[in-house]
Scaffold this active site. Structure first.
Site, PDB file in Angstrom:
ATOM      1  N   SER A  45     -12.926 -40.050  38.778  1.00 38.53           N
ATOM      2  CA  SER A  45     -13.314 -39.112  39.839  1.00 38.53           C
ATOM      3  C   SER A  45     -13.209 -39.767  41.213  1.00 38.53           C
ATOM      4  O   SER A  45     -12.687 -39.182  42.161  1.00 38.53           O
ATOM      5  CB  SER A  45     -14.761 -38.650  39.642  1.00 38.53           C
ATOM      6  N   TRP A  47     -11.361 -42.045  42.132  1.00 35.74           N
ATOM      7  CA  TRP A  47      -9.983 -42.386  42.478  1.00 35.74           C
ATOM      8  C   TRP A  47      -9.128 -41.146  42.745  1.00 35.74           C
ATOM      9  O   TRP A  47      -7.953 -41.274  43.102  1.00 35.74           O
ATOM     10  CB  TRP A  47      -9.333 -43.177  41.340  1.00 35.74           C
ATOM     11  N   GLY A  51      -7.173 -32.884  45.245  1.00 35.25           N
ATOM     12  CA  GLY A  51      -8.372 -32.246  45.780  1.00 35.25           C
ATOM     13  C   GLY A  51      -8.801 -31.151  44.846  1.00 35.25           C
ATOM     14  O   GLY A  51      -8.691 -31.291  43.631  1.00 35.25           O
ATOM     15  N   GLU A 116       0.660 -28.645  46.412  1.00 32.66           N
ATOM     16  CA  GLU A 116       1.062 -29.522  45.311  1.00 32.66           C
ATOM     17  C   GLU A 116       1.976 -28.753  44.363  1.00 32.66           C
ATOM     18  O   GLU A 116       2.056 -27.515  44.430  1.00 32.66           O
ATOM     19  CB  GLU A 116      -0.167 -30.074  44.579  1.00 32.66           C
ATOM     20  N   HIS A 236       1.831 -38.589  35.373  1.00 30.57           N
ATOM     21  CA  HIS A 236       2.042 -38.321  36.800  1.00 30.57           C
ATOM     22  C   HIS A 236       3.350 -38.988  37.202  1.00 30.57           C
ATOM     23  O   HIS A 236       3.581 -40.149  36.857  1.00 30.57           O
ATOM     24  CB  HIS A 236       0.868 -38.878  37.617  1.00 30.57           C
ATOM     25  N   ARG A 282       4.977 -30.968  37.186  1.00 31.39           N
ATOM     26  CA  ARG A 282       4.864 -32.412  37.001  1.00 31.39           C
ATOM     27  C   ARG A 282       5.653 -32.941  35.807  1.00 31.39           C
ATOM     28  O   ARG A 282       6.257 -34.003  35.857  1.00 31.39           O
ATOM     29  CB  ARG A 282       3.397 -32.689  36.750  1.00 31.39           C
ATOM     30  N   HIS A 340      -1.813 -39.981  33.137  1.00 33.55           N
ATOM     31  CA  HIS A 340      -2.688 -39.597  34.248  1.00 33.55           C
ATOM     32  C   HIS A 340      -3.853 -38.722  33.804  1.00 33.55           C
ATOM     33  O   HIS A 340      -4.978 -38.901  34.244  1.00 33.55           O
ATOM     34  CB  HIS A 340      -1.833 -38.854  35.281  1.00 33.55           C
ATOM     35  N   ARG A 375      -1.162 -29.082  32.900  1.00 33.61           N
ATOM     36  CA  ARG A 375      -2.201 -28.819  33.900  1.00 33.61           C
ATOM     37  C   ARG A 375      -1.591 -28.645  35.282  1.00 33.61           C
ATOM     38  O   ARG A 375      -0.743 -29.426  35.708  1.00 33.61           O
ATOM     39  CB  ARG A 375      -3.178 -29.990  33.931  1.00 33.61           C
TER      40      ARG A 375
HETATM   41  C1  SIN Z   1      -2.318 -36.005  42.910  1.00 33.87           C
HETATM   42  O1  SIN Z   1      -2.923 -36.180  43.944  1.00 33.87           O
HETATM   43  O2  SIN Z   1      -1.107 -36.015  42.831  1.00 33.87           O
HETATM   44  C2  SIN Z   1      -3.108 -35.824  41.657  1.00 33.87           C
HETATM   45  C3  SIN Z   1      -3.770 -34.523  41.661  1.00 33.87           C
HETATM   46  C4  SIN Z   1      -4.115 -34.162  40.276  1.00 33.87           C
HETATM   47  O3  SIN Z   1      -3.805 -34.902  39.350  1.00 33.87           O
HETATM   48  O4  SIN Z   1      -4.659 -33.070  40.090  1.00 33.87           O
END
Ligand code: SIN
Length: 537
Positions: A45, A47, A51, A116, A236, A282, A340, A375
């Site tokens: 959390s 790290w 958001g 994102e 990730h 992703r 991740h 996700r």
């Molecule tokens: C990121 O900041 O790329 C990670 C965000 C996430 O994993 O939800």
């Protein structure tokens, strides 16, 4: 006999966003939060660079956020769970602000929203650019410290959940601080909330703290809880390849501001693979990077053209780069995909209840069904916060049985301490490397079997050496069995021997601790020739 016995109304295992939120919302019930380190240290959390996704801009809507989440989940999401989470996003942000958490705002007071991958709108609410996790944890910790109903037991590692006839009686563990003599501890309670985080620490390359190795999954499964979706591990795309363990993250928000992915020939290899290019989902990006690396290419994040003041917009990433002697405004940043986020975990219903009476889960350890097979970025802090509040509300409706009499039988089951740390470390490293190689971004039957071979070999050679290693091996077996069973590619589970998504597999693989021997025996028998002889005899 234990040296310390505590009897709160509710035990919360884990001091990340989910654990702290559930504890705050349990007032006036007496809560004991157990953390493996000092509060706020070594939790994913703190790290978190992304958001909280929330549809707050004028042109956005919860419906659009729901559709993006469903599309990303590739058929496996629970739409009731998604609606519950997303329809509570605005309240959740308001709760955090009431705890004193500060979010980035524009001059007119509106949120400064980031974009994102796979989101159709800018909807990521952030703090100090890439420091959302730190700021949210700061706010929550300040409130926890001031809350009289909460006791925090720091530096305690949980060995077992005490159960009898599918009912919870508390947890037992030990203080990890060497200075606490005879350090066993028993915490009695008929309600235990697991908020222990994820399992990236099972992989050689991960953004998670090494202590996130699926401990909650091991504990819950041994207590009899059903697990689900264990094969879905999200990688990730942009870990910073600076040779560190854990791997520092370069947040997706940097690509949201226009950064490119390039190889050593300066080719933008994502162009043309998906309409959103570097902001594709992703899994697609992680797989493209994996393919580049397989072809012998190096991969970089190119931020040089996205404007000045990178260090104030992304202070965490800047500080990692500074330590590696790189300047994102001038240099290409070497990257690699990293484990991740774990989508699966302990199966819960819409109240956060598991299949064991009195055992609750929230946060990454829980499989609530909102993420399906993949996700959507920045949906997980939101999920943790919403479900933590739901769990607290549900526990608050229950009677608390304060007359627990733990028989001495329970107290005999303290786990043995690690007998030889150096040898255990060697096996842990072998296991993490094998998981990365064999159960990583791209799997197939051969790699899955190789992974199982390694797990069984390490188990045989290391028998009893370390409780942590035993837990890691157990969780790896669940991942391996589920990855073997899912004979298709879906979301973040990519099998090179089953490249297509199979409509007959719109289902979940639920597993219990008692299923493991059956499945492993079946795999060994089906593919006898592929295992070490000693393992099949
Ligand atoms: C990121 O900041 O790329 C990670 C965000 C996430 O994993 O939800």
């Amino acid at each position: 006999m234990a040296d310390a016995i505590y009897s709160p109304d509710v035990v919360v295992v884990g001091g990340g966003v989910a654990g702290l939120t559930v504890a705050l919302n349990l007032a006036p019930r007496k809560v004991c939060i157990i953390t493996k380190s000092s509060l706020g240290i070594n939790t994913s959390s703190s790290w978190a660079q992304g958001g909280i996704a929330a549809a707050v801009s004028k042109d956005d809507s919860n419906e659009s956020h729901i559709q993006d989440t469903l599309r990303t989940a590739v058929g496996l999401a629970n739409s009731d769970a998604i609606e519950k989470v997303i329809n509570n996003a605005k309240n959740t942000i308001a709760d955090l602000e009431s705890y004193g958490v500060n979010f980035d705002k524009n001059k007119d007071g509106s949120f400064n929203l980031g974009l994102e991958g796979a989101h159709s709108h800018n909807r990521i609410i952030r703090s100090k650019g890439d420091s959302s996790g730190l700021e949210i944890m700061r706010g929550l910790i300040e409130n926890v410290i001031q809350s009289e109903h909460i006791t925090v037991l720091e530096n305690v590692s949980i060995d077992n959940i005490m159960t009898d006839q599918n009912k919870i009686y508390g947890v037992i563990g030990r203080f990890t601080d060497k200075n606490v003599p005879n350090n066993n501890v028993v915490i009695e309670s008929t309600h235990v909330v697991l908020a222990t985080g994820g399992l990236g620490g099972l992989y050689a390359n991960t953004t998670n703290p090494r202590s996130s190795y699926g401990e909650g999954i091991a504990l819950a499964s041994q207590a009899g809880a059903i697990l689900t979706d264990m094969e879905f591990i999200q990688f990730h795309p942009t870990g910073l390849d600076f040779g560190l363990d854990p791997t520092p993250l370069a947040t997706e928000a940097i690509r949201g501001e226009g950064a490119y992915l390039v190889n050593q020939h300066k080719e933008r290899f994502m162009l043309g693979t998906h309409p959103a290019n570097e902001l594709a989902p992703r899994d697609l990006i992680a797989q493209s990077i994996f393919n580049q690396i397989e072809r012998g290419n190096s991969v970089f994040l190119d931020c040089r053209h996205i404007g000045k003041n990178f260090n104030t917009r992304f202070p965490q990433v800047s500080s990692y780069c500074k330590k590696a002697d790189l300047d994102p405004e001038l240099d290409l940043l070497p990257i690699l995909p990293v484990a991740h986020y774990h989508i699966g975990g302990v199966k819960t219903n819409l109240k956060g209840q598991t299949s064991v009476e009195g055992l609750w889960c929230c946060g990454e350890v829980a499989a609530t069904g909102i993420h399906g097979a993949n996700r959507l970025a920045s949906n997980s802090l939101l999920e943790s916060l919403v479900f933590a509040k739901i769990v607290a509300k549900e526990i608050n409706k229950k009677d608390i049985d304060s007359k627990i009499n733990i028989s001495s039988g329970f107290i005999k089951i303290f786990k043995e301490k690690t007998k030889n740390k150096i040898r255990a470390k060697k096996y842990i490293w072998q296991l993490r490397s094998s998981m990365m190689r064999n159960l990583g971004i791209v799997r197939n039957k051969d790699t899955i079997i190789r992974g199982l071979n390694d797990v069984l070999k390490i188990e045989r050679e290391s028998k009893g050496l370390s409780a942590k290693l035993n837990d890691m091996l157990l969780v790896c077996k669940f991942i391996i069995i589920s990855a073997y069973l899912r004979k298709e590619s879906r979301g973040c589970h990519l099998r090179s021997d089953y490249k297509d998504t199979n409509k007959d597999l719109i289902k979940h693989f639920d597993l219990k601790y008692s299923d493991i021997d059956y499945y492993i025996k079946t795999i060994l028998e089906t593919d006898r020739s592929k295992f070490d002889e000693k393992l099949v005899s």
